[in-house]
Design a protein around this motif. Sequence first.
Motif, PDB file in Angstrom:
ATOM      1  N   LYS A  97      31.195  30.053  42.417  1.00 36.97           N
ATOM      2  CA  LYS A  97      31.489  28.748  43.005  1.00 36.97           C
ATOM      3  C   LYS A  97      32.986  28.595  43.261  1.00 36.97           C
ATOM      4  N   TRP A  98      33.807  29.020  42.289  1.00 38.09           N
ATOM      5  CA  TRP A  98      35.263  28.929  42.469  1.00 38.09           C
ATOM      6  C   TRP A  98      35.710  29.804  43.631  1.00 38.09           C
ATOM      7  N   LEU A  99      35.164  31.008  43.716  1.00 33.82           N
ATOM      8  CA  LEU A  99      35.555  31.936  44.775  1.00 33.82           C
ATOM      9  C   LEU A  99      35.235  31.357  46.150  1.00 33.82           C
ATOM     10  N   LYS A 100      34.032  30.833  46.312  1.00 35.85           N
ATOM     11  CA  LYS A 100      33.635  30.276  47.602  1.00 35.85           C
ATOM     12  C   LYS A 100      34.495  29.071  47.980  1.00 35.85           C
ATOM     13  N   THR A 101      34.854  28.279  46.972  1.00 34.70           N
ATOM     14  CA  THR A 101      35.607  27.049  47.230  1.00 34.70           C
ATOM     15  C   THR A 101      37.077  27.322  47.535  1.00 34.70           C
ATOM     16  N   ASN A 102      37.645  28.364  46.928  1.00 34.70           N
ATOM     17  CA  ASN A 102      39.098  28.538  46.959  1.00 34.70           C
ATOM     18  C   ASN A 102      39.609  29.738  47.748  1.00 34.70           C
ATOM     19  N   ILE A 103      38.729  30.601  48.235  1.00 35.90           N
ATOM     20  CA  ILE A 103      39.210  31.838  48.844  1.00 35.90           C
ATOM     21  C   ILE A 103      40.071  31.582  50.079  1.00 35.90           C
ATOM     22  N   ASN A 104      39.699  30.615  50.898  1.00 32.52           N
ATOM     23  CA  ASN A 104      40.496  30.327  52.094  1.00 32.52           C
ATOM     24  C   ASN A 104      41.920  29.939  51.741  1.00 32.52           C
ATOM     25  N   ASN A 105      42.053  28.988  50.831  1.00 38.36           N
ATOM     26  CA  ASN A 105      43.385  28.531  50.429  1.00 38.36           C
ATOM     27  C   ASN A 105      44.181  29.645  49.768  1.00 38.36           C
ATOM     28  N   LYS A 106      43.496  30.474  48.980  1.00 40.48           N
ATOM     29  CA  LYS A 106      44.193  31.544  48.270  1.00 40.48           C
ATOM     30  C   LYS A 106      44.781  32.554  49.249  1.00 40.48           C
ATOM     31  N   ILE A 107      44.016  32.925  50.266  1.00 42.37           N
ATOM     32  CA  ILE A 107      44.509  33.883  51.252  1.00 42.37           C
ATOM     33  C   ILE A 107      45.654  33.283  52.063  1.00 42.37           C
ATOM     34  N   GLN A 108      45.573  32.002  52.354  1.00 44.10           N
ATOM     35  CA  GLN A 108      46.671  31.347  53.062  1.00 44.10           C
ATOM     36  C   GLN A 108      47.948  31.334  52.227  1.00 44.10           C
ATOM     37  N   GLN A 109      47.788  31.225  50.904  1.00 41.14           N
ATOM     38  CA  GLN A 109      48.946  31.157  50.007  1.00 41.14           C
ATOM     39  C   GLN A 109      49.595  32.517  49.777  1.00 41.14           C
ATOM     40  N   VAL A 110      48.776  33.554  49.531  1.00 41.16           N
ATOM     41  CA  VAL A 110      49.334  34.838  49.081  1.00 41.16           C
ATOM     42  C   VAL A 110      49.053  35.992  50.033  1.00 41.16           C
ATOM     43  N   GLY A 111      48.315  35.749  51.113  1.00 39.38           N
ATOM     44  CA  GLY A 111      47.958  36.835  52.024  1.00 39.38           C
ATOM     45  C   GLY A 111      46.649  37.485  51.605  1.00 39.38           C
ATOM     46  N   ASP A 112      46.384  38.660  52.159  1.00 36.21           N
ATOM     47  CA  ASP A 112      45.138  39.363  51.849  1.00 36.21           C
ATOM     48  C   ASP A 112      45.061  39.676  50.356  1.00 36.21           C
ATOM     49  N   ILE A 113      43.852  39.645  49.824  1.00 35.01           N
ATOM     50  CA  ILE A 113      43.687  39.748  48.377  1.00 35.01           C
ATOM     51  C   ILE A 113      42.743  40.886  47.996  1.00 35.01           C
ATOM     52  N   SER A 114      42.918  41.350  46.773  1.00 38.17           N
ATOM     53  CA  SER A 114      41.985  42.292  46.154  1.00 38.17           C
ATOM     54  C   SER A 114      41.422  41.603  44.920  1.00 38.17           C
ATOM     55  N   VAL A 115      40.152  41.212  44.999  1.00 37.04           N
ATOM     56  CA  VAL A 115      39.526  40.415  43.947  1.00 37.04           C
ATOM     57  C   VAL A 115      38.830  41.329  42.944  1.00 37.04           C
ATOM     58  N   TYR A 116      39.047  41.043  41.672  1.00 35.44           N
ATOM     59  CA  TYR A 116      38.367  41.757  40.591  1.00 35.44           C
ATOM     60  C   TYR A 116      37.534  40.744  39.809  1.00 35.44           C
ATOM     61  N   ILE A 117      36.222  40.895  39.872  1.00 32.51           N
ATOM     62  CA  ILE A 117      35.316  40.005  39.148  1.00 32.51           C
ATOM     63  C   ILE A 117      34.960  40.658  37.820  1.00 32.51           C
ATOM     64  N   THR A 139      55.124  53.315  44.105  1.00 33.53           N
ATOM     65  CA  THR A 139      55.995  53.287  45.276  1.00 33.53           C
ATOM     66  C   THR A 139      55.195  52.801  46.477  1.00 33.53           C
ATOM     67  N   GLY A 140      55.897  52.395  47.525  1.00 27.56           N
ATOM     68  CA  GLY A 140      55.219  51.937  48.730  1.00 27.56           C
ATOM     69  C   GLY A 140      55.216  50.425  48.833  1.00 27.56           C
ATOM     70  N   THR A 141      54.463  49.923  49.796  1.00 24.86           N
ATOM     71  CA  THR A 141      54.408  48.493  50.077  1.00 24.86           C
ATOM     72  C   THR A 141      53.082  47.912  49.596  1.00 24.86           C
ATOM     73  N   GLN A 142      53.155  46.792  48.928  1.00 25.12           N
ATOM     74  CA  GLN A 142      51.939  46.122  48.461  1.00 25.12           C
ATOM     75  C   GLN A 142      51.337  45.317  49.603  1.00 25.12           C
ATOM     76  N   HIS A 143      50.090  45.633  49.949  1.00 23.34           N
ATOM     77  CA  HIS A 143      49.414  44.952  51.050  1.00 23.34           C
ATOM     78  C   HIS A 143      48.409  43.913  50.573  1.00 23.34           C
ATOM     79  N   LEU A 144      47.936  44.060  49.339  1.00 24.19           N
ATOM     80  CA  LEU A 144      46.936  43.147  48.802  1.00 24.19           C
ATOM     81  C   LEU A 144      47.436  42.535  47.498  1.00 24.19           C
ATOM     82  N   THR A 145      47.179  41.265  47.311  1.00 25.67           N
ATOM     83  CA  THR A 145      47.526  40.594  46.062  1.00 25.67           C
ATOM     84  C   THR A 145      46.312  40.611  45.136  1.00 25.67           C
TER      85      THR A 145
END
Length: 233
Positions: free
Chosen positions: A63-83, A18-24
């Motif tokens: 390398k992927w994370l550094k290259t794509n994190i900006n675009n990913k946050i712009q697309q889906v909002g704040d993120i929760s990354v699991y490596i 329940t509740g609101t999802q704040h992180l993708t």
Amino acid sequence: MTEAKLIKYLQIPRKPLTGTQHLTPIIISDSKGTYLREQVIHPIDKNIHWRCKSGTTIQDQLKWLKTNINNKIQQVGDISVYIWSGTCNLTTRDKNGYISITSTNDDTIQLILDKFHECIDTIKKYPRSKITILEIPPYSIIKYNQKIASNINSKKQNNHKDSNKNHSDLVTQSDIIDKYSEQETQLQQQIVKVNEGIKYLNSTLGTKSPCFSIHLQSRRQRSRGKVNRLRNT
């Protein structure tokens, strides 16, 4: 932990959130993540974004994370990354498909942990996002290579027209055990060391990784307890 056990873990029934999802959530992984992605059944898990590719190392994922994190946050909002990485660093696959330990010293362990730290530093630049490093599940060089040997043997046998021919070039299961027993022990020790480092890194972030083996063992014990109670009624 086998692939089947990982799938069972993913499919454990859960109560609706329940509740609101704040992180993708975004899972960055190698083939382990691919196997899990294919087994997603819970509706809430459909919101997970997967970046999984077989054979990728922690260097590839950083390398992927550094290259794509900006675009990913712009697309889906704040993120929760699991490596979920490190497997393809600890062991290396040869041209025939067999895997062997990459290094007998702690060099690979330190490299993995250093790259995890770089992943954390990358996410820290985005204060409203977060990161968790997932522990490496135990896996077996011997069992993996026995499966590869079995597949290779089957192909060799199928290619021989004379089924009565003595296949002296076939690799037996005991051959694999003899060749890789020492590496098997070294790999398990390295996994423990990496996971200890992961626990520490996550503790600095106020988060933690599921300990898959322990959770699965507890679940099996609970299931056995239910079966025993049913048998006694």
